[in-house]
Design an enzyme around this catalytic site. Sequence first.
Site, PDB file in Angstrom:
ATOM      1  N   ASP A   9      12.074  -4.084  -5.127  1.00 15.88           N
ATOM      2  CA  ASP A   9      10.672  -5.230  -5.840  1.00 15.88           C
ATOM      3  C   ASP A   9      10.853  -4.800  -7.346  1.00 15.88           C
ATOM      4  O   ASP A   9      12.083  -4.619  -7.776  1.00 15.88           O
ATOM      5  CB  ASP A   9       9.624  -4.417  -5.411  1.00 15.88           C
ATOM      6  CG  ASP A   9       8.606  -6.027  -6.027  1.00 15.88           C
ATOM      7  OD1 ASP A   9       8.661  -7.305  -5.700  1.00 15.88           O
ATOM      8  OD2 ASP A   9       7.354  -5.245  -6.208  1.00 15.88           O
ATOM      9  N   GLY A  10      10.876  -6.437  -8.443  1.00 13.88           N
ATOM     10  CA  GLY A  10      10.596  -6.782  -8.765  1.00 13.88           C
ATOM     11  C   GLY A  10       9.552  -7.597  -9.686  1.00 13.88           C
ATOM     12  O   GLY A  10       9.224  -8.078  -8.709  1.00 13.88           O
ATOM     13  N   GLU A  47      14.637  -9.456  -9.005  1.00 20.70           N
ATOM     14  CA  GLU A  47      14.288  -8.825  -7.546  1.00 20.70           C
ATOM     15  C   GLU A  47      15.796  -8.809  -7.123  1.00 20.70           C
ATOM     16  O   GLU A  47      15.721  -7.479  -6.636  1.00 20.70           O
ATOM     17  CB  GLU A  47      13.809 -10.002  -6.934  1.00 20.70           C
ATOM     18  CG  GLU A  47      12.613 -10.532  -6.804  1.00 20.70           C
ATOM     19  CD  GLU A  47      11.149  -9.410  -5.985  1.00 20.70           C
ATOM     20  OE1 GLU A  47      11.983  -8.994  -5.020  1.00 20.70           O
ATOM     21  OE2 GLU A  47      10.586  -9.637  -6.304  1.00 20.70           O
ATOM     22  N   ASP A  69      10.039  -8.775  -0.493  1.00 17.24           N
ATOM     23  CA  ASP A  69       8.968  -8.742   0.022  1.00 17.24           C
ATOM     24  C   ASP A  69       9.429 -10.262  -0.985  1.00 17.24           C
ATOM     25  O   ASP A  69       8.735 -11.169  -1.186  1.00 17.24           O
ATOM     26  CB  ASP A  69       7.118  -7.955  -0.870  1.00 17.24           C
ATOM     27  CG  ASP A  69       8.182  -8.562  -1.950  1.00 17.24           C
ATOM     28  OD1 ASP A  69       8.805  -8.738  -3.064  1.00 17.24           O
ATOM     29  OD2 ASP A  69       7.164  -7.439  -3.011  1.00 17.24           O
ATOM     30  N   HIS A 123       2.481  -6.287  -1.085  1.00 24.20           N
ATOM     31  CA  HIS A 123       0.911  -6.109  -1.377  1.00 24.20           C
ATOM     32  C   HIS A 123       0.623  -6.284  -0.466  1.00 24.20           C
ATOM     33  O   HIS A 123      -0.767  -5.874  -0.722  1.00 24.20           O
ATOM     34  CB  HIS A 123       0.805  -7.332  -2.641  1.00 24.20           C
ATOM     35  CG  HIS A 123       0.437  -7.413  -3.598  1.00 24.20           C
ATOM     36  ND1 HIS A 123       0.665  -6.892  -4.653  1.00 24.20           N
ATOM     37  CD2 HIS A 123       2.016  -8.743  -3.960  1.00 24.20           C
ATOM     38  CE1 HIS A 123       1.867  -7.208  -6.366  1.00 24.20           C
ATOM     39  NE2 HIS A 123       1.901  -8.317  -5.513  1.00 24.20           N
ATOM     40  N   ASP A 133       6.201  -2.359  -6.329  1.00 23.18           N
ATOM     41  CA  ASP A 133       6.314  -2.795  -6.523  1.00 23.18           C
ATOM     42  C   ASP A 133       4.680  -2.303  -8.215  1.00 23.18           C
ATOM     43  O   ASP A 133       4.804  -3.237  -9.636  1.00 23.18           O
ATOM     44  CB  ASP A 133       5.255  -4.081  -6.111  1.00 23.18           C
ATOM     45  CG  ASP A 133       4.072  -4.602  -7.101  1.00 23.18           C
ATOM     46  OD1 ASP A 133       4.501  -5.423  -6.987  1.00 23.18           O
ATOM     47  OD2 ASP A 133       2.118  -4.350  -7.126  1.00 23.18           O
TER      48      ASP A 133
END
Length: 163
Positions: A9-10, A47, A69, A123, A133
């Site tokens: 994740d970024g 990302e 994501d 999320h 995240d």
Amino acid sequence: MKQVQLITDGACKGNPGPGGWACILRYGEYKRELFGSSPHTTNNRMELAAAIEGLKRLKESCAVEIVTDSEYLRNGITKWIHGWKRNGWKKADKQPVTNKELWVVLDELVNGHQTHWKWTKGHASHEDNNRCDELASRAAEEQTASEHHPASDPYRLHARAEA
């Protein structure tokens, strides 16, 4: 061949702005959390950074399931990159590919493994994605890293690059 899972994740506080990336590597019972930051970057660069940094840690060729994501990351490396390379790193509108230098690195790393890219809703109910995240957001806010990184920041946004 080892079966590894890489969750990425970024995050970016402003886009562009201070950013953070995070990834979790899983192999059997082994779990390793990594994160880093850049003072001036974009969410897309973070990302990409998460996937690149996770793959860099693999010491041998593995079967890697990469969970993200980010549609940008997944579609970029599984679909769009073939046309970009065929067209001299230009998009369909003939404009240069944004973040080309990172896509080139990611492509080289991916080619050293058997990869399967899996999208998950951000999320939502993916525990490791939620943890990434949290780590990426904290790294962006605090500008911290899990490991010492060289003075040069390959993920910093430069005047010539854009989102």
